[in-house]
Design an enzyme around this catalytic site. Structure first.
Site, mmCIF file in Angstrom:
data_model
loop_
_atom_site.group_PDB
_atom_site.id
_atom_site.type_symbol
_atom_site.label_atom_id
_atom_site.label_comp_id
_atom_site.label_asym_id
_atom_site.label_seq_id
_atom_site.Cartn_x
_atom_site.Cartn_y
_atom_site.Cartn_z
ATOM 1 N N CYS A 119 0.820 -1.221 0.000
ATOM 2 C CA CYS A 119 0.000 0.000 0.000
ATOM 3 C C CYS A 119 0.849 1.263 0.000
ATOM 4 C CB CYS A 119 -0.934 0.011 1.205
ATOM 5 S SG CYS A 119 -2.136 -1.324 1.205
ATOM 6 N N HIS A 252 -2.642 7.203 4.687
ATOM 7 C CA HIS A 252 -3.165 6.039 3.960
ATOM 8 C C HIS A 252 -4.518 5.668 4.561
ATOM 9 C CE1 HIS A 252 -3.661 2.255 2.083
ATOM 10 N NE2 HIS A 252 -3.295 1.518 3.113
ATOM 11 N N ASN A 282 -9.928 0.402 1.836
ATOM 12 C CA ASN A 282 -8.480 0.505 1.619
ATOM 13 C C ASN A 282 -8.182 0.128 0.163
ATOM 14 O OD1 ASN A 282 -5.723 0.128 1.471
ATOM 15 N ND2 ASN A 282 -5.572 -1.043 3.386
HETATM 16 C C1 LIG Z 1 -8.805 -6.104 10.946
HETATM 17 C C2 LIG Z 1 -9.253 -5.229 12.090
HETATM 18 C C3 LIG Z 1 -10.323 -4.246 11.604
HETATM 19 C C4 LIG Z 1 -9.851 -6.093 13.167
HETATM 20 O O1 LIG Z 1 -10.293 -5.278 14.212
HETATM 21 P P1 LIG Z 1 -10.023 -5.714 15.726
HETATM 22 O O2 LIG Z 1 -10.731 -4.730 16.575
HETATM 23 O O3 LIG Z 1 -8.541 -5.866 15.878
HETATM 24 O O4 LIG Z 1 -10.766 -7.079 15.783
HETATM 25 P P2 LIG Z 1 -10.165 -8.499 16.187
HETATM 26 O O5 LIG Z 1 -9.201 -8.979 15.152
HETATM 27 O O6 LIG Z 1 -9.673 -8.369 17.586
HETATM 28 O O7 LIG Z 1 -11.453 -9.381 16.137
HETATM 29 C C5 LIG Z 1 -12.500 -9.195 17.065
HETATM 30 C C6 LIG Z 1 -13.578 -10.204 16.756
HETATM 31 O O8 LIG Z 1 -14.246 -9.856 15.541
HETATM 32 C C7 LIG Z 1 -14.282 -10.979 14.659
HETATM 33 N N1 LIG Z 1 -14.244 -10.473 13.299
HETATM 34 C C8 LIG Z 1 -13.177 -10.340 12.470
HETATM 35 N N2 LIG Z 1 -13.571 -9.838 11.283
HETATM 36 C C9 LIG Z 1 -14.909 -9.673 11.366
HETATM 37 C C10 LIG Z 1 -15.886 -9.201 10.483
HETATM 38 N N3 LIG Z 1 -15.576 -8.771 9.236
HETATM 39 N N4 LIG Z 1 -17.152 -9.139 10.895
HETATM 40 C C11 LIG Z 1 -17.519 -9.555 12.113
HETATM 41 N N5 LIG Z 1 -16.629 -10.021 13.012
HETATM 42 C C12 LIG Z 1 -15.346 -10.075 12.646
HETATM 43 C C13 LIG Z 1 -13.082 -11.794 15.021
HETATM 44 O O9 LIG Z 1 -13.272 -13.130 14.628
HETATM 45 C C14 LIG Z 1 -13.043 -11.627 16.517
HETATM 46 O O10 LIG Z 1 -13.961 -12.500 17.093
HETATM 47 P P3 LIG Z 1 -13.591 -13.267 18.460
HETATM 48 O O11 LIG Z 1 -13.386 -12.184 19.476
HETATM 49 O O12 LIG Z 1 -14.798 -14.105 18.689
HETATM 50 O O13 LIG Z 1 -12.335 -14.019 18.153
HETATM 51 C C15 LIG Z 1 -8.050 -4.430 12.678
HETATM 52 O O14 LIG Z 1 -7.191 -5.306 13.349
HETATM 53 C C16 LIG Z 1 -7.279 -3.699 11.631
HETATM 54 O O15 LIG Z 1 -7.765 -2.763 11.036
HETATM 55 N N6 LIG Z 1 -5.984 -4.075 11.396
HETATM 56 C C17 LIG Z 1 -5.179 -3.433 10.389
HETATM 57 C C18 LIG Z 1 -5.488 -4.029 9.042
HETATM 58 C C19 LIG Z 1 -4.986 -3.203 7.897
HETATM 59 O O16 LIG Z 1 -5.125 -2.008 7.887
HETATM 60 N N7 LIG Z 1 -4.426 -3.867 6.877
HETATM 61 C C20 LIG Z 1 -3.970 -3.241 5.685
HETATM 62 C C21 LIG Z 1 -2.743 -2.455 5.918
HETATM 63 S S1 LIG Z 1 -2.226 -1.644 4.454
#
Ligand SMILES: CC(C)(COP(=O)(O)OP(=O)(O)OC[C@H]1O[C@@H](n2cnc3c(N)ncnc32)[C@H](O)[C@@H]1OP(=O)(O)O)[C@@H](O)C(=O)NCCC(=O)NCCS
Length: 332
Positions: A119, A252, A282
């Site tokens: 990205c 970003h 994104n």
């Molecule tokens: C991916 C992201 C949104 C997840 O948010 P989070 O608050 O960290 O959520 P978690 O990973 O802790 O997951 C929390 C719960 O939601 C669930 N979950 C994950 N994706 C889900 C979705 N799309 N819908 C519903 N539930 C979801 C998980 O399974 C987890 O359930 P559990 O507690 O029963 O295990 C966050 O970690 C993020 O934005 N990371 C950066 C990713 C990124 O920007 N990547 C590109 C970089 S260029």
């Protein structure tokens, strides 16, 4: 890598963007995987994203953006002698998307190559074009950034599917009378590469032949919040500027929570921060030019505005570019 500009002023004289027509809402995604509009909005700030059709590949969405950038600069393809296309979803590995775009745009004299930096690709592309044009090796460059990540996502994996969208942007870069780029800071950490990766996409063989984006969201989140702040502080200090000097902050567009965290930690108020992740998700290398175009559309880019752009992504990579926006045009 870090450095500030010396001598020749290089600016952006043309800007164009494009996203596919098809808009996919959170509610529609909830029909495909076990998720909800509420979850996506609360955790990411994303409401909808554009998704390419089956027939649309990278160059199909990059071409309209590139053409708009050229029109905006008042030049044609034959006036371009360097074309960099930052993408992790080229039409194919070769011929490169940049070579295909150069051909269609009539940029027959241009050096053309694709750039892989996740990205952060667009910011890397800006830095490369800056180096080539400021040294006199190139007279005028076209930097394209974009991705059709929908093609490399696992449509059964809710943890990645809801985050990304397709889109592209392009800028023309050349010597300008005033303002222009002040400096860059770029970096990479292959040690963290395993947190955001695309196994099976290259020469290393894996047991599972499927090639989809795999991500450790929490680790990427931690990396993102740390690096967005670090990189911005580094480039500002290198250029003798402070956060108070920043007029327009273009982070970003990965996740609204990451943007809010970085802006708060840096001390950049919301009214100076550009956010459009709600509409596009994104879009990888398309994210910064799409946000730049929105800022311009909203009248936020004025003559002399100090613009801070910071990207991060797969690699892991990161990068910042600092520039003074100018509408004064090219050096005659
Ligand atoms: C991916 C992201 C949104 C997840 O948010 P989070 O608050 O960290 O959520 P978690 O990973 O802790 O997951 C929390 C719960 O939601 C669930 N979950 C994950 N994706 C889900 C979705 N799309 N819908 C519903 N539930 C979801 C998980 O399974 C987890 O359930 P559990 O507690 O029963 O295990 C966050 O970690 C993020 O934005 N990371 C950066 C990713 C990124 O920007 N990547 C590109 C970089 S260029």
């Amino acid at each position: 890598m870090i450095g500030s500009a010396t001598g020749v002023r290089i600016g952006i004289t043309g800007l164009g963007t494009h996203v596919p027509e098809r808009v996919l809402t959170n509610a529609e995604l909830a029909q495909i995987v076990d998720t909800s509009d509420e979850w996506i909005l609360e955790r990411t700030g994303i409401r909808e994203r554009s998704i390419a059709s089956d027939e649309e590949a990278m160059t199909d969405i990059a071409l309209p953006a590139a053409q708009e950038a050229l029109r905006d600069a008042g030049v044609s393809g034959s006036d371009i002698d360097l074309l960099i296309c930052a993408t992790v979803t080229p039409d194919m590995m070769f011929p490169t998307s940049s070579a295909l775009l150069a051909e269609t745009l009539g940029a027959g004299q241009a050096a053309a190559y694709d750039l892989l930096a996740g990205c952060t690709g667009f910011v890397y592309g800006l830095a490369q074009a800056y180096g080539m044009v400021s040294s006199g090796l190139s007279r005028r460059a076209l930097v394209v950034g974009g991705d059709v990540l929908s093609k490399i996502l696992d449509w059964d994996d809710r943890s990645t599917l809801v985050l990304f969208g397709d889109g592209a942007g392009a800028v023309v870069m050349e010597p300008v009378e005033a303002g222009g780029f002040l400096g860059f800071e770029l970096g990479a950490d292959g040690g963290g590469g395993e947190h955001l990766w695309l196994p099976g996409s290259g020469s290393r063989k894996f047991d599972d032949p499927a090639s989809y984006v795999k991500m450790n969201g929490r680790e990427v989140f931690k990396f993102a919040t740390r690096i967005m702040v670090y990189s911005a502080e580094q480039v500002l200090s290198e250029c003798g500027k402070t956060v108070e000097n920043v007029d327009v902050y273009i982070p970003h567009q990965a996740n609204k929570r990451i943007i809010d965290y970085a802006a708060a930690k840096l001390g950049i108020p919301a009214e100076k921060t550009v956010v459009n992740v709600d509409r596009y998700g994104n879009t990888s290398s398309g994210s910064i030019p799409l946000a730049l175009a929105d800022a311009r559309e909203e009248g936020r880019l004025r003559e002399g505005s100090l613009v801070l752009m910071t990207g991060m992504g797969a690699g892991l990579t990161w990068g910042s570019a600092l520039m003074e926006w100018t509408t004064n045009g090219r050096v005659a």
